[in-house]
Design a protein around this motif. Structure first.
Motif, PDB file in Angstrom:
ATOM      1  N   GLU A  18      -5.206  -3.767   3.911  1.00 29.95           N
ATOM      2  CA  GLU A  18      -6.175  -3.526   5.028  1.00 29.95           C
ATOM      3  C   GLU A  18      -5.172  -2.473   6.108  1.00 29.95           C
ATOM      4  O   GLU A  18      -5.974  -2.209   7.017  1.00 29.95           O
ATOM      5  N   TRP A  19      -4.039  -2.567   5.834  1.00 23.46           N
ATOM      6  CA  TRP A  19      -3.191  -1.826   6.861  1.00 23.46           C
ATOM      7  C   TRP A  19      -3.042  -0.525   6.729  1.00 23.46           C
ATOM      8  O   TRP A  19      -2.467  -0.074   5.978  1.00 23.46           O
ATOM      9  N   TRP A  20      -3.770   0.480   7.202  1.00 20.40           N
ATOM     10  CA  TRP A  20      -4.148   1.840   7.228  1.00 20.40           C
ATOM     11  C   TRP A  20      -3.562   2.469   5.916  1.00 20.40           C
ATOM     12  O   TRP A  20      -2.953   2.951   5.550  1.00 20.40           O
ATOM     13  N   PRO A  21      -4.899   1.840   5.077  1.00 20.41           N
ATOM     14  CA  PRO A  21      -4.840   2.324   3.511  1.00 20.41           C
ATOM     15  C   PRO A  21      -4.708   3.890   3.527  1.00 20.41           C
ATOM     16  O   PRO A  21      -5.383   4.643   4.566  1.00 20.41           O
ATOM     17  N   ASP A  22      -4.016   4.596   2.468  1.00 19.18           N
ATOM     18  CA  ASP A  22      -4.104   5.830   2.256  1.00 19.18           C
ATOM     19  C   ASP A  22      -5.660   6.613   1.806  1.00 19.18           C
ATOM     20  O   ASP A  22      -5.809   7.707   1.877  1.00 19.18           O
ATOM     21  N   GLY A  23      -6.472   5.502   1.111  1.00 19.75           N
ATOM     22  CA  GLY A  23      -7.745   6.012   0.956  1.00 19.75           C
ATOM     23  C   GLY A  23      -8.816   5.069   0.716  1.00 19.75           C
ATOM     24  O   GLY A  23      -8.219   3.604   0.981  1.00 19.75           O
ATOM     25  N   PRO A  24      -9.838   5.021   0.334  1.00 20.65           N
ATOM     26  CA  PRO A  24     -10.944   4.052   0.149  1.00 20.65           C
ATOM     27  C   PRO A  24     -10.354   2.800  -0.910  1.00 20.65           C
ATOM     28  O   PRO A  24      -9.498   3.295  -1.718  1.00 20.65           O
ATOM     29  N   LEU A  25     -10.684   1.564  -0.484  1.00 24.83           N
ATOM     30  CA  LEU A  25     -10.385   0.658  -1.516  1.00 24.83           C
ATOM     31  C   LEU A  25     -10.941   0.609  -3.027  1.00 24.83           C
ATOM     32  O   LEU A  25     -12.418   0.909  -2.761  1.00 24.83           O
ATOM     33  N   THR A  26     -10.655   0.791  -4.003  1.00 24.99           N
ATOM     34  CA  THR A  26     -11.323   1.450  -5.014  1.00 24.99           C
ATOM     35  C   THR A  26     -11.381   0.122  -6.285  1.00 24.99           C
ATOM     36  O   THR A  26     -11.896   0.302  -7.172  1.00 24.99           O
ATOM     37  N   THR A  27     -10.656  -0.776  -5.973  1.00 23.90           N
ATOM     38  CA  THR A  27     -10.735  -1.913  -7.026  1.00 23.90           C
ATOM     39  C   THR A  27     -11.243  -3.145  -6.221  1.00 23.90           C
ATOM     40  O   THR A  27     -11.003  -3.474  -5.101  1.00 23.90           O
TER      41      THR A  27
END
Length: 270
Positions: free
Chosen positions: A244-253
């Motif tokens: 959740e800490w500034w992910p590089d992209g959308p959560l995909t899993t």
């Protein structure tokens, strides 16, 4: 090097080598793999959790070296160079940034010596992060870090190996007190939601297994981890799970219970 260390013991599991196994590295022994396999039996997703922690570390130090403008880093309990390390992520953004690693594992020390030969902006100190006075007075730490300017102190997956009787909050308070104004700290820590949920039960089971196998590892509550940030201001998005800490992209899993057993945060000292 500020100290001599005992020889590497391939018959006793090492925190650094077990983490190396979790991260898919090659610097570990059968005794370390046995710990890894037994933890996987409880929480099959724990290898992914270890990788998420490393991804978080890379994003955090990129933020610190970039937007926050920090050019000197003290990485405590740095571990083995299994994946991208602090100095690599930092120096991609600022090649002049100075990084000092501290660890007390003899295999990590061997890698630290190799680092000194290939990177003149990176240093290694043999030391125990539970002894802040000793670390802060180390000649390498005092020589290569400018204590009149802001810096970043990293505690990635380290403080949960500091037992309650060793006063991890007190240890962190001493480090924070020594940091110049405008400095940052970054912490990742194993998390026990302590709410009666399946995640809390998994945290307790994993802690018991780690303690039985290695005699170290404390899953702590949000309030306990927050106490390690005393005297600082936690930056957005706050104290959150690593993904959740500034992910590089959308959560995909899809997320499972084990993904929630680590919390991370970055904070600034006013």
């Amino acid at each position: 090097m500020s100290k001599n260390l005992p020889e590497i013991d391939p018959t006793t599991p090492s925190i650094a080598r077990v983490y190396d196994a979790f991260l898919g590295g090659k610097d570990h022994y059968e005794v370390d793999r046995q710990v890894y396999q037994q933890i996987l039996q409880i929480a099959p997703e724990s290898a992914r959790t270890g990788q998420e922690a490393r991804y978080w570390l890379i994003r955090a130090v990129r933020f610190l070296a970039g937007g926050a403008g920090i050019d000197q880093f003290l990485d405590l309990g740095s571990g083995l160079p299994t994946a991208e390390n602090t100095h690599q992520a930092v120096q991609r953004i600022n090649p002049e940034a100075q990084v000092v690693y501290v660890d007390n594992d003899p295999m990590v020390a061997a890698h630290g010596r190799a680092l000194l030969e290939e990177n003149d902006r990176t240093r290694f100190v043999v030391g125990d992060l539970r002894e802040p006075e000793e670390i802060l007075q180390d000649p390498i730490v005092s020589r290569y870090l400018d204590w009149t300017r802001p810096m970043a102190l990293i505690q990635c997956n380290t403080l949960h190996h500091v037992a309650d009787q060793d006063d991890p909050a007190g240890v962190m308070a001493k480090y924070i007190d020594a940091l110049p104004s405008g400095s940052y700290i970054a912490i990742s820590h194993l998390f026990d939601p302590a709410d009666g949920s399946s995640r809390a039960a998994l945290a307790q089971e994993a802690q018991a297994k780690f303690m039985a196998l290695m005699g170290t590892c404390v899953f702590r509550t949000r309030e306990q981890v927050e106490s390690f940030f005393k005297g600082t201001e936690i930056v957005e998005p706050g104290l959150v799970h690593p993904f959740e800490w500034w992910p590089d992209g959308p959560l995909t899993t899809a997320r499972v219970d084990g993904d929630y057993l680590l919390i991370t945060g970055v904070a600034r000292k006013p």
